[in-house]
Design an enzyme around this catalytic site. Structure first.
Site: not given
Ligand code: AMP
Length: 282
Positions: A30, A34, A37, A152, A187, A189
Site C-alpha cells: 500500500m 520502508h 517492504h 501480517d 510499518s 503507520r
Molecule cells: P502494506 O504496505 O502494509 O500492505 O505491506 C505490504 C507487504 O509488506 C505486506 O505483505 C506486509 O506484511 C509486508 N510488510 C509490512 N511491514 C513489514 C515489515 N516490517 N517487515 C517485513 N514485511 C513487512
C-alpha cells in the site's frame, strides 16, 4: 523504470515480455515504502526473472474512514525506494477506478473462520477487502511467487486459504519481520508517530518477548493476564487485543498442546495510531 497506472497496459506488457522460462515475482503493497517492504523486494528479485511491485491503498480493507484518509501516500519517494533495489522492477500503481470500475465494494469470502478472529474481529470487513484486492491483483499480474510479510501473519493465512480455495497457481512466500533498532516492527503507520512515540513503542516487542518467556512455564491465560497487566501500567500505549493462537487455525490457545505451534498476536494504539505485531512462541 517501467510504471503502469492501468491494468490493461500492465497485462499487455507482461504478456509481451514473458517467456516459458520466466518467473514473475510479485510484492503487493500500500506504499509509504520502508525497509520491510524493500526486504520483500530483495527476496523477489533474487528468485524471479520479472518482478512487479504494486502500490495501491485499497479502500475496501479500511473499516475506519479516518485511517484511510490519514494513510501516508508518497509515490515519488516510493519510486526511489524501489529503484534502490532494482531499476528493473516494474511498478503497478493503479487508480481506485481502474481496480474497482465504479463499484468500490468487496466480494464476500469464506476463509473457514480465519476471518473472524483478531484483525477480522476488530476490523469488520477487513479481510473481504484484502481477499478482493489480492485476488484481482493476482489475476492481473499472474505471479509465480508472491511475497508477503510475517508481520501480517493472519493476512498471510487468509491469502493462502484464498489461493487454495480458488486453485490459483501462485506460490506464497512468507518473509521475516523487519524491525527498527528498538525492535519496533517497521510499518507505514510508524510515519505518524513522533520520535518519542517510536521509542516508547519498543515496549510492544519487549512485552511480546516477555510473554514468550512466561509461556514456557505458564498457561496461555496466565501469560495473557501478565501482558494485559503490563499494558495497564503503560499510560502511553493502549492494548486493543493480545492473543495466543494456533498458527494454522488461529484459534485461541486454551490448553497447551505439544504438537501445535503457537504464536502471539497483538494490536495497540499509540495516540490514535494502530500498530500490530506478532511473534512465534515455538
Ligand atoms: P502494506 O504496505 O502494509 O500492505 O505491506 C505490504 C507487504 O509488506 C505486506 O505483505 C506486509 O506484511 C509486508 N510488510 C509490512 N511491514 C513489514 C515489515 N516490517 N517487515 C517485513 N514485511 C513487512
Amino acid at each position: 523504470m517501467q510504471i503502469f497506472y492501468g491494468k490493461a497496459a500492465l497485462m499487455d506488457y507482461l504478456t509481451a515480455v514473458k517467456t516459458e522460462k520466466s518467473s514473475i515475482g510479485f510484492v503487493p503493497t500500500m506504499g509509504a515504502l520502508h525497509k520491510g517492504h524493500q526486504s520483500l523486494m530483495i527476496q523477489s528479485v533474487k528468485e524471479n526473472s520479472i518482478n512487479v511491485v504494486s502500490i495501491f491503498v485499497n479502500p475496501t480493507q479500511f473499516n475506519n474512514p479516518e485511517d484511510l484518509k490519514k494513510y501516508p501516500r508518497n509515490l515519488e519517494a516510493d519510486i526511489l525506494k524501489i529503484q534502490e533495489i532494482s531499476p528493473e522492477i516494474i511498478l503497478f500503481a493503479p487508480t481506485v477506478e481502474d481496480m474497482y470500475e465504479g463499484k468500490t465494494e468487496s466480494q464476500s469470502f469464506d476463509f473457514d473462520g480465519l476471518e473472524n478472529k483478531m484483525e477480522g474481529k476488530f476490523r469488520p470487513g477487513h479481510f473481504d477487502g484484502v481477499g478482493t484486492i489480492v485476488k484481482r491483483l493476482f489475476e492481473i499480474v499472474n505471479p509465480t511467487n508472491a511475497y508477503f510479510g510475517e508481520k501480517d501473519f493472519q493476512q498471510v493465512q487468509i491469502v493462502k486459504k484464498m489461493v487454495k480455495k480458488n486453485h490459483l497457481p501462485v506460490n506464497i512466500v512468507v518473509c521475516p519481520i523487519y524491525r527498527e533498532i528498538n525492535k519496533l516492527a517497521m510499518s507505514s503507520r510508524n510515519e505518524r508517530l513522533t520520535l518519542h512515540e517510536k521509542e516508547e513503542a519498543g515496549f510492544i516487542y519487549k512485552t511480546l518477548t516477555g510473554a514468550k518467556a512466561k509461556f514456557t512455564n505458564n498457561s496461555a491465560k496466565k501469560t495473557s493476564e501478565w501482558v494485559k497487566n503490563e499494558f495497564q501500567k503503560n499510560k502511553k500505549i493502549t492494548l486493543e487485543y493480545f492473543e495466543i493462537a494456533d498458527e494454522e487455525t488461529l484459534t485461541t490457545c486454551i490448553r497447551k498442546n505439544k504438537t501445535k505451534k503457537y504464536r502471539a498476536f497483538i494490536a495497540v494504539f499509540i495516540n490514535n495510531v494502530r500498530l500490530i505485531d506478532t511473534i512465534s512462541f515455538n
